[in-house]
Scaffold this active site. Structure first.
Site, mmCIF file in Angstrom:
data_model
loop_
_atom_site.group_PDB
_atom_site.id
_atom_site.type_symbol
_atom_site.label_atom_id
_atom_site.label_comp_id
_atom_site.label_asym_id
_atom_site.label_seq_id
_atom_site.Cartn_x
_atom_site.Cartn_y
_atom_site.Cartn_z
ATOM 1 N N GLU A 1 12.758 -4.072 -4.530
ATOM 2 C CA GLU A 1 12.035 -4.297 -5.626
ATOM 3 C C GLU A 1 12.332 -4.425 -7.098
ATOM 4 O OE1 GLU A 1 7.924 -1.531 -4.905
ATOM 5 O OE2 GLU A 1 7.189 -2.566 -7.230
ATOM 6 N N SER B 1 1.153 3.471 -3.224
ATOM 7 C CA SER B 1 0.722 4.748 -3.928
ATOM 8 C C SER B 1 -1.097 5.060 -3.648
ATOM 9 C CB SER B 1 0.249 3.814 -5.636
ATOM 10 O OG SER B 1 1.536 3.183 -5.990
ATOM 11 N N GLY C 1 1.085 -1.241 0.187
ATOM 12 C CA GLY C 1 -0.137 -0.064 -0.475
ATOM 13 C C GLY C 1 0.717 1.133 -0.226
#
Ligand SMILES: Cc1cc2nc3c(=O)[nH]c(=O)nc-3n(C[C@H](O)[C@H](O)[C@H](O)COP(=O)(O)OP(=O)(O)OC[C@H]3O[C@@H](n4cnc5c(N)ncnc54)[C@H](O)[C@@H]3O)c2cc1C
Length: 394
Positions: free
Chosen positions: A245, A129, A127
């Protein structure tokens, strides 16, 4: 720097190949061969198989359940799984919040969350964006207010929450100080998606798949023990997690597999009475892409060699992300070109084209997203300009 593989590493590559060939159930192999879409249950089925083997989180330290593999072996494992077309495991627990908890979590948080990420008992989503906070993530507005009774009250909205509809937990960036400078008022919070006041609303992509959700928080009560790292210190954690990421997105194995597929499609396709693969112009396009991929692979090996010397992935992760995402897209552009008219559909029904071409249009469309998620390529170029080239901000 010696970038060749040792006999032990070559033997490990064989071990991984043999394991995948024997451990992957036939129904997953069939889907892997066609590069078709794996359902969530199938991804979790493969997660559990890799967990049993002890290979589900090779990048975690062994004391918390990682595999006793060196950096090169971990790279080989990832590359072989991609080359085999195995289901890609959900990265949110294993690659994002897990490593972050290992680095910044309290002993209680590690004990509570890590084993269930490893076993696949609890599925996570991200969570970050919000509707008006994508590239400019620090302008996020979802608030977490102290209720004075040991909880935060969370109110706001997240968007693009991949697979939230399957997840049990979400890790969120929330604003805990509205008066501080943007980056200084953010905290990192773990939220159980079953908490009253949390609503997940999946939405369909243009390809017809429910891949994303919007996540709404309306006065959700979240215990303070779910705060990771210091209050208002979430920006440092957010950046550390994005580094993990981005290294994922190089996807050398996946692109190698895609280019092999392009060659097979081009060998089956006739152009002027000859296989397209023999057309010099088409061959030159494949060669150019293979050269780019080889360059990426070498850059990836250099990053691995750096990691073996104890250097954490820095801004070079942005180079891997840009090149990796572009190559994935270009490989599927060539596959579409080779398919010709058969590529002009979202999805080919079984039997219309060769089985391994059925999913090409769908993957081509999906891969448009690789240059957006994980931080857009324009933003990665800004990072390279500033941190590698030392250019001034505009
Ligand atoms: C498939 C997919 C899955 C995703 N999954 C998740 C998820 O699970 N969880 C989550 O939190 N988010 C997720 N996202 C969101 C993703 O991180 C954002 O889309 C991304 O950060 C870009 O933000 P934005 O969409 O608001 O675009 P914007 O920030 O509005 O950008 C629009 C365009 O402007 C450019 N731009 C903006 N600022 C600059 C600048 N300063 N310099 C140069 N160019 C600029 C951008 O590069 C882009 O081309 C996902 C996105 C996609 C597409």
């Amino acid at each position: 720097m010696d970038l060749s593989f040792s006999p032990e590493h070559l033997a490990f590559r064989e071990e991984v190949r043999t394991f995948i060939a024997s451990a992957m159930p036939p129904h997953l192999k069939e889907k892997a061969a066609a590069d078709s879409h794996f359902e969530h249950d199938e991804v979790m089925e493969w997660h559990k198989i890799l967990h049993q083997k002890g290979w589900v989180a090779p990048h975690w330290p062994t004391e918390v359940g990682g595999a006793p593999l060196d950096v090169t072996s971990r790279f080989i494992l990832t590359e072989e799984l991609e080359l085999a077309g195995a289901p890609g495991l959900s990265p949110f627990g294993l690659v994002m919040v897990g490593p972050l908890l290992i680095q910044f979590g309290t002993p209680e948080q590690k004990k509570r969350f890590l084993p269930k990420i490893l076993s696949g008992e609890e599925v996570w989503c991200q969570g970050y964006s919000e509707p008006n906070a994508g590239s400019d993530l620090a302008s996020l507005k979802t608030r977490a207010e102290d209720d004075g009774k040991g909880n935060f009250i969370v109110t706001g909205q997240k968007t693009w929450t991949t697979y939230a509809q399957y997840a049990d937990w979400i890790f969120c960036l929330v604003r805990t100080d509205g008066s501080a400078k943007k980056q200084a008022g953010i905290s990192f919070l773990l939220i159980d998606l079953k908490t009253p006041g949390v609503t997940v609303k999946p939405f369909l992509t243009s390809g017809g798949t429910p891949a994303f959700s919007e996540t709404f928080f309306e006065g959700a009560v979240v215990p303070k023990e779910n705060l990771v790292g210091p209050l208002n210190g979430g920006w440092t954690l957010a950046k550390a997690l994005l580094g993990h990421e981005r290294t994922l997105i190089a996807a050398v194995g996946a692109s190698t597999r895609a280019i092999r597929k392009v060659k097979r499609i081009a060998a089956r396709t006739q152009k002027d009475g000859q296989p397209l693969l023999d057309d010099p112009l088409f061959r030159a396009k494949i060669a150019r892409l293979e050269i780019k991929l080889r360059g990426l692979q070498m850059a990836n090996y250099r990053a691995i060699a750096g990691a073996q010397l104890g250097r954490a992935p820095g801004p070079e992760a942005s180079i891997l992300k840009i090149r990796g995402s572009e190559i994935q897209q270009q490989a599927y552009e060539l596959a579409m070109e080779a398919m010709g008219l058969a590529s002009l559909t979202w999805f080919n029904e079984p039997g219309v084209v060769h089985p391994e071409e059925q999913w090409v249009p769908s993957l081509f469309n999906y891969l448009r997203a690789t240059t957006i998620y994980g931080g857009t390529n324009e933003i990665q170029k800004n990072i390279i300009a500033k941190l590698i080239l030392g250019l001034p901000e505009r």
